[in-house]
Write a protein that holds these residues in place. Structure first.
Motif, PDB file in Angstrom:
ATOM      1  N   GLY A  61       0.795  -1.237   0.000  1.00 52.69           N
ATOM      2  CA  GLY A  61       0.000   0.000   0.000  1.00 52.69           C
ATOM      3  C   GLY A  61       0.819   1.275   0.000  1.00 52.69           C
ATOM      4  O   GLY A  61       0.258   2.375  -0.031  1.00 52.69           O
ATOM      5  N   MET A  62       2.142   1.144   0.047  1.00 50.78           N
ATOM      6  CA  MET A  62       2.981   2.341   0.210  1.00 50.78           C
ATOM      7  C   MET A  62       3.008   3.228  -1.029  1.00 50.78           C
ATOM      8  O   MET A  62       2.971   4.442  -0.918  1.00 50.78           O
ATOM      9  CB  MET A  62       4.402   1.937   0.622  1.00 50.78           C
ATOM     10  CG  MET A  62       4.531   1.541   2.071  1.00 50.78           C
ATOM     11  SD  MET A  62       4.043   2.827   3.238  1.00 50.78           S
ATOM     12  CE  MET A  62       5.191   4.119   2.829  1.00 50.78           C
ATOM     13  N   GLU A  63       3.076   2.612  -2.227  1.00 51.04           N
ATOM     14  CA  GLU A  63       3.110   3.445  -3.437  1.00 51.04           C
ATOM     15  C   GLU A  63       1.798   4.235  -3.550  1.00 51.04           C
ATOM     16  O   GLU A  63       1.808   5.393  -3.932  1.00 51.04           O
ATOM     17  CB  GLU A  63       3.357   2.595  -4.690  1.00 51.04           C
ATOM     18  CG  GLU A  63       4.762   2.003  -4.797  1.00 51.04           C
ATOM     19  CD  GLU A  63       5.865   3.031  -5.137  1.00 51.04           C
ATOM     20  OE1 GLU A  63       5.602   4.249  -5.057  1.00 51.04           O
ATOM     21  OE2 GLU A  63       6.986   2.607  -5.463  1.00 51.04           O
ATOM     22  N   GLY A  64       0.696   3.587  -3.179  1.00 51.35           N
ATOM     23  CA  GLY A  64      -0.601   4.266  -3.196  1.00 51.35           C
ATOM     24  C   GLY A  64      -0.624   5.415  -2.200  1.00 51.35           C
ATOM     25  O   GLY A  64      -1.151   6.495  -2.492  1.00 51.35           O
ATOM     26  N   LEU A  65      -0.026   5.194  -1.047  1.00 57.44           N
ATOM     27  CA  LEU A  65       0.024   6.251  -0.032  1.00 57.44           C
ATOM     28  C   LEU A  65       0.862   7.432  -0.531  1.00 57.44           C
ATOM     29  O   LEU A  65       0.467   8.589  -0.372  1.00 57.44           O
ATOM     30  CB  LEU A  65       0.614   5.698   1.282  1.00 57.44           C
ATOM     31  CG  LEU A  65       0.807   6.709   2.406  1.00 57.44           C
ATOM     32  CD1 LEU A  65      -0.533   7.256   2.903  1.00 57.44           C
ATOM     33  CD2 LEU A  65       1.572   6.098   3.575  1.00 57.44           C
ATOM     34  N   VAL A  66       1.995   7.123  -1.180  1.00 56.62           N
ATOM     35  CA  VAL A  66       2.863   8.193  -1.701  1.00 56.62           C
ATOM     36  C   VAL A  66       2.093   9.011  -2.743  1.00 56.62           C
ATOM     37  O   VAL A  66       2.080  10.245  -2.686  1.00 56.62           O
ATOM     38  CB  VAL A  66       4.163   7.601  -2.300  1.00 56.62           C
ATOM     39  CG1 VAL A  66       4.930   8.645  -3.097  1.00 56.62           C
ATOM     40  CG2 VAL A  66       5.036   7.021  -1.198  1.00 56.62           C
ATOM     41  N   SER A  67       1.398   8.334  -3.658  1.00 59.40           N
ATOM     42  CA  SER A  67       0.619   9.055  -4.677  1.00 59.40           C
ATOM     43  C   SER A  67      -0.442   9.930  -4.016  1.00 59.40           C
ATOM     44  O   SER A  67      -0.669  11.067  -4.419  1.00 59.40           O
ATOM     45  CB  SER A  67      -0.049   8.081  -5.645  1.00 59.40           C
ATOM     46  OG  SER A  67       0.931   7.331  -6.318  1.00 59.40           O
ATOM     47  N   ARG A  68      -1.080   9.378  -2.981  1.00 58.27           N
ATOM     48  CA  ARG A  68      -2.134  10.124  -2.282  1.00 58.27           C
ATOM     49  C   ARG A  68      -1.558  11.360  -1.585  1.00 58.27           C
ATOM     50  O   ARG A  68      -2.125  12.442  -1.637  1.00 58.27           O
ATOM     51  CB  ARG A  68      -2.816   9.208  -1.253  1.00 58.27           C
ATOM     52  CG  ARG A  68      -3.917   9.873  -0.450  1.00 58.27           C
ATOM     53  CD  ARG A  68      -5.086  10.249  -1.357  1.00 58.27           C
ATOM     54  NE  ARG A  68      -6.101  11.033  -0.654  1.00 58.27           N
ATOM     55  CZ  ARG A  68      -6.024  12.339  -0.468  1.00 58.27           C
ATOM     56  NH1 ARG A  68      -4.990  13.009  -0.915  1.00 58.27           N
ATOM     57  NH2 ARG A  68      -6.995  12.985   0.159  1.00 58.27           N
ATOM     58  N   LEU A  69      -0.401  11.200  -0.950  1.00 58.86           N
ATOM     59  CA  LEU A  69       0.236  12.323  -0.270  1.00 58.86           C
ATOM     60  C   LEU A  69       0.639  13.394  -1.285  1.00 58.86           C
ATOM     61  O   LEU A  69       0.521  14.591  -1.024  1.00 58.86           O
ATOM     62  CB  LEU A  69       1.477  11.854   0.503  1.00 58.86           C
ATOM     63  CG  LEU A  69       1.213  11.052   1.777  1.00 58.86           C
ATOM     64  CD1 LEU A  69       2.499  10.393   2.275  1.00 58.86           C
ATOM     65  CD2 LEU A  69       0.635  11.944   2.869  1.00 58.86           C
ATOM     66  N   GLN A  70       1.084  12.932  -2.455  1.00 60.53           N
ATOM     67  CA  GLN A  70       1.515  13.894  -3.468  1.00 60.53           C
ATOM     68  C   GLN A  70       0.338  14.690  -4.016  1.00 60.53           C
ATOM     69  O   GLN A  70       0.494  15.844  -4.389  1.00 60.53           O
ATOM     70  CB  GLN A  70       2.269  13.177  -4.587  1.00 60.53           C
ATOM     71  CG  GLN A  70       3.621  12.679  -4.083  1.00 60.53           C
ATOM     72  CD  GLN A  70       4.478  12.026  -5.140  1.00 60.53           C
ATOM     73  OE1 GLN A  70       3.966  11.457  -6.093  1.00 60.53           O
ATOM     74  NE2 GLN A  70       5.787  12.100  -4.960  1.00 60.53           N
ATOM     75  N   ARG A  71      -0.840  14.082  -4.012  1.00 64.96           N
ATOM     76  CA  ARG A  71      -2.018  14.818  -4.467  1.00 64.96           C
ATOM     77  C   ARG A  71      -2.392  15.927  -3.498  1.00 64.96           C
ATOM     78  O   ARG A  71      -3.105  16.853  -3.859  1.00 64.96           O
ATOM     79  CB  ARG A  71      -3.211  13.868  -4.661  1.00 64.96           C
ATOM     80  CG  ARG A  71      -3.103  13.015  -5.920  1.00 64.96           C
ATOM     81  CD  ARG A  71      -4.485  12.576  -6.420  1.00 64.96           C
ATOM     82  NE  ARG A  71      -5.177  11.672  -5.516  1.00 64.96           N
ATOM     83  CZ  ARG A  71      -4.919  10.367  -5.421  1.00 64.96           C
ATOM     84  NH1 ARG A  71      -3.979   9.820  -6.174  1.00 64.96           N
ATOM     85  NH2 ARG A  71      -5.590   9.609  -4.582  1.00 64.96           N
ATOM     86  N   SER A  72      -1.915  15.829  -2.248  1.00 71.15           N
ATOM     87  CA  SER A  72      -2.231  16.857  -1.245  1.00 71.15           C
ATOM     88  C   SER A  72      -1.164  17.941  -1.187  1.00 71.15           C
ATOM     89  O   SER A  72      -1.197  18.782  -0.308  1.00 71.15           O
ATOM     90  CB  SER A  72      -2.348  16.238   0.147  1.00 71.15           C
ATOM     91  OG  SER A  72      -3.238  15.178   0.136  1.00 71.15           O
ATOM     92  N   TRP A  73      -0.199  17.890  -2.099  1.00 72.95           N
ATOM     93  CA  TRP A  73       0.926  18.835  -2.037  1.00 72.95           C
ATOM     94  C   TRP A  73       0.442  20.273  -1.951  1.00 72.95           C
ATOM     95  O   TRP A  73       0.947  21.062  -1.163  1.00 72.95           O
ATOM     96  CB  TRP A  73       1.823  18.629  -3.264  1.00 72.95           C
ATOM     97  CG  TRP A  73       2.869  19.677  -3.426  1.00 72.95           C
ATOM     98  CD1 TRP A  73       2.818  20.788  -4.230  1.00 72.95           C
ATOM     99  CD2 TRP A  73       4.160  19.736  -2.783  1.00 72.95           C
ATOM    100  NE1 TRP A  73       3.969  21.511  -4.120  1.00 72.95           N
ATOM    101  CE2 TRP A  73       4.813  20.892  -3.243  1.00 72.95           C
ATOM    102  CE3 TRP A  73       4.801  18.911  -1.854  1.00 72.95           C
ATOM    103  CZ2 TRP A  73       6.089  21.256  -2.812  1.00 72.95           C
ATOM    104  CZ3 TRP A  73       6.074  19.281  -1.430  1.00 72.95           C
ATOM    105  CH2 TRP A  73       6.708  20.431  -1.901  1.00 72.95           C
TER     106      TRP A  73
END
Ligand SMILES: Nc1nc2c(ncn2[C@@H]2O[C@H](COP(=O)(O)OP(=O)(O)O)[C@@H](O)[C@H]2O)c(=O)[nH]1
Ligand SMILES: [Mg+2]
Length: 401
Positions: free
Chosen positions: A32-44
Motif C-alpha cells: 500500500g505504500m506506493e498508493g500512499l505516496v501518490s495520495r500524499l503527493q495529491r495533497s501537495w
C-alpha cells in the motif's frame, strides 16, 4: 457523531481538520505504500510540513524510513539522512528526524506513473535475483507485501552519466546550476535545496499509560512485538479450561455448554499454554518468569516487581462455528478471537497484568480466523498451525501460481 456534536459550538479554527483519507499499509513490507505516496503527493497543494504522529511502537519510524526511500522524499536525501532508529523500545527516537519532501511536478508525476506501470507489468519471475530474495524476506514478515521504488535516482558518480531532466528544467525547489557533489565528499544539503523545502518529521510518539510494553525489559519487548508474520494458533477449550498467553494474559472458560475455539493472534515467540482451572494457579506461580511461559523472564526476582494478573468477567453469545463473536485484547501482547456455537452463552474470565488494558473488541477484527487451522493434534486441545499464503500487490501473477 459524538465528535460532530462536540465540535458544533466551536469556532471553525478550533475544530480539528476533517479526516481526508484512511489507507491500509505495511511500512514494513511496503504494502500500500506506493498508493500512499501518490495520495500524499495529491495533497501537495494544500499541505505544509508533515508530522508522523501516534503511540510509541505504532510504526512511525518504520513508515518514515519507507517514505525516505520512496518518491515522497527528495532524491538526494536518503544518502544524507541517517535512517530513523527503529527500535522496539519506546521513546528511542530522541531527536526529531526529518527529510525534505519532493515537489511533485507534472513531469515527475508522469515519470512516476510510467515506472509504476512498468513495475506492475512484471511477473515475479522477471525480478532480479536480489529483488526476489528481498521479496521472499518480506513475505516472511507479513501477508500483504508491496514493492516500494524510486523514480528519481541521484547521479551517483561523475563517470556514470545518468540523464535527469529535472536537473536541467527550471524547478522551484532545486537549483539546476548546483552540480551534484562527488560521492566521497560529505554530503550536505545546499541552501537552495532546503530554503523552500517542506519537511516530513518523525516524532517520538505518545506513551500509552496502560500498555503492557511499559512493564517489560528490552529483551522481553523483542519477544512480544512480532518480527515475523503472525501465524494464528487455534485451540479448542471446554468449560473449566484455561489459556495462558506467556505470563502476560490468561483466559478462563468458566461456563458454557459446548467447546469453543480460541484463536491466538500474538507474536509467534510467545508461548501459549492450555491447562485446567485446578492447575492454572500453580502453573502461573511455578512457571512464571521461567522458560515455560517465557515473558516476563528473570525468575522470582523479576516477578517481585511485576504486577499481578487481575481478572475481568466477560459474557459472550456465540454466532456459529466459523465466525468469531469477539476479540479479547490482552493489552499489546496480542488478542484472542473467540468462536462459539450459535446462541451458546459463554462466561469467560480474562486477566492482564494490573494497570494494563483488557479490551473486548466486538465485532472482531478477523472474524474467520479460526477456520485457518491445520488438523487437530490428537490428545491435545491444539490444532496444527497453518501459515496463510502471502499476497504481493502490483505484480502480474503468472498462471503457474
Ligand atoms: N508487521 C509490521 N510491523 C511493523 C510495521 N511498522 C512497524 N512495525 C514494527 O513495529 C515495531 C515498532 O516500530 P517503530 O517504527 O519503531 O515504531 P515507532 O515507535 O512508532 O517509531 C518494530 O518492531 C517494527 O518492525 C508494519 O507496517 N508492519
Ligand atoms: Mg520511532
Amino acid at each position: 457523531e459524538e465528535k460532530a456534536s462536540r465540535n458544533k459550538g466551536k469556532a471553525p479554527h478550533l475544530r480539528p481538520p476533517a479526516l481526508v483519507d484512511i489507507r491500509l499499509v505495511s511500512a514494513k513490507t511496503g504494502y500500500g505504500m506506493e498508493g500512499l505516496v501518490s495520495r500524499l503527493q495529491r495533497s501537495w497543494k494544500c499541505a505544509g510540513d508533515v508530522y508522523l504522529l501516534g503511540a510509541t511502537n505504532s510504526g512511525k519510524s518504520t513508515l518514515f524510513n519507507t517514505l525516505l526511500r520512496s518518491d515522497y522524499c527528495k532524491s538526494r536525501a536518503p544518502d544524507i539522512i541517517d535512517r530513523a532508529t527503529v527500535s522496539p523500545w519506546p521513546g528511542t527516537t530522541l531527536n526529531l528526524l526529518k527529510f525534505p519532501i519532493i515537489n511533485p511536478t507534472c513531469d515527475r508525476i508522469f515519470r512516476r506513473q510510467e515506472r509504476l506501470k512498468e513495475e506492475a507489468a512484471k511477473t515475479e519471475d522477471q525480478l532480479s535475483i536480489e529483488e526476489k530474495k528481498y521479496l521472499n524476506q518480506l513475505k516472511k514478515q507479513g501477508y500483504l507485501v508491496g514493492r516500494v521504488g524510486r523514480t528519481f535516482q541521484q547521479q551517483k558518480s561523475s563517470t556514470e552519466i545518468d540523464f535527469d531532466p529535472d536537473m536541467l528544467s527550471y524547478s522551484m525547489d532545486e537549483d539546476p546550476r548546483d552540480p551534484p557533489k562527488k560521492h566521497e565528499e560529505r554530503e550536505e544539503f545546499t541552501h537552495n535545496e532546503v530554503k523552500d523545502a517542506r519537511w516530513c518529521f518523525d516524532t517520538p510518539g505518545i506513551v500509552k499509560e496502560d500498555c503492557v510494553l511499559n512493564l517489560l525489559t528490552e529483551k522481553e519487548v523483542k519477544l512480544v512485538l512480532p518480527s515475523h508474520a503472525i501465524v494464528p494458533r487455534t485451540f479448542i477449550l471446554k468449560p473449566g479450561m484455561v489459556l495462558f498467553l506467556a505470563a502476560l494474559g490468561r483466559i478462563d472458560y468458566l461456563e458454557g455448554e459446548k467447546p469453543a475455539w480460541f484463536s491466538v493472534l500474538a507474536s509467534n515467540l510467545l508461548p501459549v499454554h492450555v491447562t485446567t482451572l485446578s492447575n492454572a494457579d500453580t502453573i502461573y506461580e511455578k512457571h512464571t518468569a521461567q522458560e515455560f511461559l517465557k515473558v516476563p523472564m528473570g525468575g522470582e526476582e523479576r516477578m517481585k516487581e511485576f504486577p499481578p494478573l487481575v481478572p475481568q468477567d466477560i459474557t459472550l453469545k456465540g454466532i456459529g462455528t466459523t465466525e468469531a463473536v469477539a476479540d479479547i485484547k490482552l493489552s499489546s501482547a496480542g488478542w484472542v478471537a473467540v468462536t462459539a456455537h450459535a446462541e451458546e452463552e459463554l462466561l469467560l474470565r480474562a486477566y492482564t497484568p494490573k494497570g494494563t488494558a483488557l479490551v473486548v473488541r466486538e465485532p472482531p477484527l478477523l472474524p474467520y480466523i479460526s477456520t485457518i487451522r491445520g488438523a487437530r493434534i490428537p490428545g491435545t486441545p491444539a490444532y496444527r498451525t497453518k501459515k496463510p499464503p502471502s499476497f504481493v500487490e502490483n505484480l502480474r501473477t503468472t498462471g503457474s501460481r
